[in-house]
Write a protein that holds these residues in place. Structure first.
Motif, mmCIF file in Angstrom:
data_model
loop_
_atom_site.group_PDB
_atom_site.id
_atom_site.type_symbol
_atom_site.label_atom_id
_atom_site.label_comp_id
_atom_site.label_asym_id
_atom_site.label_seq_id
_atom_site.Cartn_x
_atom_site.Cartn_y
_atom_site.Cartn_z
ATOM 1 N N CYS A 39 0.857 -1.198 0.000
ATOM 2 C CA CYS A 39 0.000 0.000 0.000
ATOM 3 C C CYS A 39 0.883 1.234 0.000
ATOM 4 O O CYS A 39 2.045 1.194 0.422
ATOM 5 N N ALA A 40 0.341 2.336 -0.473
ATOM 6 C CA ALA A 40 1.100 3.591 -0.536
ATOM 7 C C ALA A 40 0.171 4.765 -0.280
ATOM 8 O O ALA A 40 -1.050 4.629 -0.243
ATOM 9 N N GLY A 41 0.766 5.936 -0.089
ATOM 10 C CA GLY A 41 -0.004 7.174 0.007
ATOM 11 C C GLY A 41 -0.296 7.670 1.394
ATOM 12 O O GLY A 41 -0.813 8.774 1.564
ATOM 13 N N GLY A 42 0.033 6.860 2.439
ATOM 14 C CA GLY A 42 -0.270 7.315 3.785
ATOM 15 C C GLY A 42 -1.760 7.542 3.969
ATOM 16 O O GLY A 42 -2.592 6.794 3.461
ATOM 17 N N HIS A 43 -2.104 8.591 4.671
ATOM 18 C CA HIS A 43 -3.502 8.991 4.880
ATOM 19 C C HIS A 43 -3.698 10.312 4.140
ATOM 20 O O HIS A 43 -3.119 11.334 4.512
ATOM 21 N N GLU A 44 -4.502 10.285 3.080
ATOM 22 C CA GLU A 44 -4.585 11.435 2.195
ATOM 23 C C GLU A 44 -5.869 12.228 2.381
ATOM 24 O O GLU A 44 -6.908 11.686 2.742
ATOM 25 N N ARG A 45 -5.750 13.533 2.138
ATOM 26 C CA ARG A 45 -6.891 14.431 2.106
ATOM 27 C C ARG A 45 -6.808 15.249 0.818
ATOM 28 O O ARG A 45 -5.861 16.012 0.614
ATOM 29 N N GLU A 46 -7.789 15.084 -0.051
ATOM 30 C CA GLU A 46 -7.843 15.817 -1.306
ATOM 31 C C GLU A 46 -8.578 17.139 -1.084
ATOM 32 O O GLU A 46 -9.730 17.153 -0.650
ATOM 33 N N LEU A 47 -7.923 18.238 -1.388
ATOM 34 C CA LEU A 47 -8.442 19.563 -1.063
ATOM 35 C C LEU A 47 -8.672 20.394 -2.318
ATOM 36 O O LEU A 47 -7.826 20.429 -3.220
ATOM 37 N N THR A 48 -9.800 21.076 -2.364
ATOM 38 C CA THR A 48 -10.058 22.028 -3.436
ATOM 39 C C THR A 48 -9.432 23.368 -3.086
ATOM 40 O O THR A 48 -9.381 23.761 -1.911
ATOM 41 N N LEU A 49 -8.948 24.071 -4.092
ATOM 42 C CA LEU A 49 -8.478 25.434 -3.878
ATOM 43 C C LEU A 49 -9.678 26.378 -3.803
ATOM 44 O O LEU A 49 -10.741 26.085 -4.364
ATOM 45 N N PRO A 50 -9.539 27.511 -3.118
ATOM 46 C CA PRO A 50 -10.633 28.485 -3.112
ATOM 47 C C PRO A 50 -10.982 28.913 -4.533
ATOM 48 O O PRO A 50 -10.104 29.036 -5.394
ATOM 49 N N ALA A 51 -12.262 29.149 -4.773
ATOM 50 C CA ALA A 51 -12.712 29.558 -6.106
ATOM 51 C C ALA A 51 -12.005 30.834 -6.561
ATOM 52 O O ALA A 51 -11.702 30.995 -7.749
ATOM 53 N N ALA A 52 -11.719 31.726 -5.621
ATOM 54 C CA ALA A 52 -11.049 32.979 -5.980
ATOM 55 C C ALA A 52 -9.666 32.720 -6.551
ATOM 56 O O ALA A 52 -9.169 33.502 -7.369
ATOM 57 N N ALA A 53 -9.027 31.635 -6.137
ATOM 58 C CA ALA A 53 -7.704 31.295 -6.656
ATOM 59 C C ALA A 53 -7.799 30.665 -8.039
ATOM 60 O O ALA A 53 -7.023 31.001 -8.943
ATOM 61 N N THR A 54 -8.721 29.758 -8.213
ATOM 62 C CA THR A 54 -8.824 29.072 -9.501
ATOM 63 C C THR A 54 -9.271 30.010 -10.616
ATOM 64 O O THR A 54 -9.102 29.684 -11.800
ATOM 65 N N ARG A 55 -9.821 31.166 -10.251
ATOM 66 C CA ARG A 55 -10.232 32.142 -11.267
ATOM 67 C C ARG A 55 -9.090 33.041 -11.723
ATOM 68 O O ARG A 55 -9.243 33.814 -12.681
ATOM 69 N N ILE A 56 -7.929 32.984 -11.052
ATOM 70 C CA ILE A 56 -6.812 33.860 -11.409
ATOM 71 C C ILE A 56 -6.236 33.432 -12.761
ATOM 72 O O ILE A 56 -5.828 32.283 -12.940
ATOM 73 N N ALA A 57 -6.189 34.341 -13.701
ATOM 74 C CA ALA A 57 -5.635 34.034 -15.016
ATOM 75 C C ALA A 57 -4.152 33.716 -14.890
ATOM 76 O O ALA A 57 -3.388 34.465 -14.279
ATOM 77 N N GLY A 58 -3.738 32.576 -15.445
ATOM 78 C CA GLY A 58 -2.329 32.227 -15.450
ATOM 79 C C GLY A 58 -1.837 31.512 -14.207
ATOM 80 O O GLY A 58 -0.635 31.250 -14.098
ATOM 81 N N LEU A 59 -2.721 31.166 -13.256
ATOM 82 C CA LEU A 59 -2.284 30.392 -12.093
ATOM 83 C C LEU A 59 -2.364 28.912 -12.449
ATOM 84 O O LEU A 59 -3.459 28.384 -12.686
ATOM 85 N N PRO A 60 -1.236 28.194 -12.485
ATOM 86 C CA PRO A 60 -1.265 26.798 -12.916
ATOM 87 C C PRO A 60 -1.776 25.832 -11.857
ATOM 88 O O PRO A 60 -2.155 24.705 -12.191
ATOM 89 N N LEU A 61 -1.789 26.235 -10.588
ATOM 90 C CA LEU A 61 -2.195 25.334 -9.516
ATOM 91 C C LEU A 61 -3.694 25.072 -9.597
ATOM 92 O O LEU A 61 -4.488 26.006 -9.749
ATOM 93 N N LYS A 62 -4.081 23.793 -9.450
ATOM 94 C CA LYS A 62 -5.484 23.413 -9.641
ATOM 95 C C LYS A 62 -6.136 22.833 -8.399
ATOM 96 O O LYS A 62 -7.333 22.987 -8.188
#
Length: 337
Positions: free
Chosen positions: A144-167
């Motif tokens: 098994c791999a990955g430890g204990h994971e938490r998948e997190l969404t970025l704030p909507a205000a961040a994902t709207r920034i033009a040219g920000l590659p982080l998703k």
């Protein structure tokens, strides 16, 4: 007038009173009252102790900032936008973003100090396993791999920034660490900020190669990054992991040169592209930051000659403990295009 509006006005009043009092006291002691018009100012996010959900961006005299941070739940910079919190240990983890004039200032993950207690002790949460030896049973230590994971969404205000590659972001708690043996096999957290879309990451299948990964996906994971896009000193040691990707490691980091691992910065790779940015931090180091044994602050991120996709990229990663809030931030900062 709505309750929220009343709280905002109350917060603004609190900051005005505290700032005025702090500034007047310092100015008087230094006999600089007559020069008040020339004082420098700073931006903080005011958060009154009585209403911690209410945050207001204000500008105050710089000399008033220490008093405000000590007497309220305020923090430096503009107020943040937040992602959805998820439970982990004795607290939660959630993303946050501080944005000014449509440009990212800080993209990070925040969590209370209580999160460091009551954490899972089993090797993994069992989400990413593969029966390597075909015996019909899963050994969590080797299959098994990955430890204990938490998948997190970025704030909507961040994902709207033009040219920000982080998703999106991913936190992994590793109670027993992981490879390389003798280097990263101590309790620690992986804080991933993904450039790769989540659907593509999810498609990295389990299998018998490398770190429980499908052999075809292992091959894609070790596809070389073009030299101009590979940061100096980073090497591919073929640590390709299921549902995560490859890990490129800085061979000049202290843990590869005789020192114990405390914190480091990892580049993720998959299919010949940089796929994530990852501060990796030991549990013990975070505890030491809270007690003052280890410093809060920022470290530089080694940059490639050029990025495969133009946009906003961080120049530093930061680990901070905020005593007035009794919480931590692990963040990417000093973004440039």
């Amino acid at each position: 007038m709505s309750m929220v509006r009343k709280r905002l006005l109350a917060g603004a009043l609190v900051v005005a009173l505290l700032a005025t009092a702090a500034f007047a006291q310092l100015a008087s002691s230094e006999q600089k009252v007559s020069r008040a018009a020339g004082v420098t100012t700073a931006t903080i996010c005011l958060v009154p102790r009585g209403t911690p959900a209410v945050e207001v961006t204000v500008t105050v005299p710089t000399v008033a900032v220490p008093a405000l941070l000590a007497q309220t739940l305020s923090y430096q910079g503009v107020c943040a936008a937040y992602g959805k919190p998820l439970a982990l240990g004795g607290g939660t983890v959630r993303t946050y973003a501080q944005i000014e004039r449509n440009a990212p200032k800080t993209i990070g993950i925040t969590f209370p100090r209580g999160m460091l207690s009551g954490l899972p002790t089993s090797m993994t949460d069992g989400h990413h396993c593969y029966d390597v030896n075909g015996d019909g049973q899963l050994d969590e230590m080797s299959e098994c791999a990955g430890g204990h994971e938490r998948e997190l969404t970025l704030p909507a205000a961040a994902t709207r920034i033009a040219g920000l590659p982080l998703k999106w972001a991913l936190v992994n708690w590793n109670p027993h660490g992981h490879g390389a043996p003798g280097v990263y096999d101590i309790p620690h957290f992986d804080f991933h900020f993904y450039i790769q879309p989540k659907a593509e990451r999810d498609a990295i299948r389990p299998g018998p190669c490398s770190i429980i990964v499908h052999c075809d996906d292992f091959t894609r994971g070790i596809t070389p990054i073009p030299a101009q896009h590979l940061p100096a000193d980073y090497r591919d040691l073929q640590f390709v992991e299921v549902a995560m990707g490859n890990h490129l490691l800085d061979q000049t980091s202290p843990e590869w040169n005789g020192a114990a691992f405390t914190r480091t910065f990892v580049y993720g790779a998959y299919d010949g592209k940089i796929s994530f940015l990852e501060p990796m931090i030991s549990h013990a180091w975070l505890q030491g930051v809270a007690t003052g044994q280890n410093p809060s602050g920022c470290l530089p991120i080694k940059q490639p000659q050029s990025w495969q996709t133009t946009g906003w990229y961080p120049q530093e990663y930061c680990i901070r403990y905020r005593s007035n809030r009794d919480d931590f931030t692990v963040s990417l900062e000093n973004f440039r295009r």
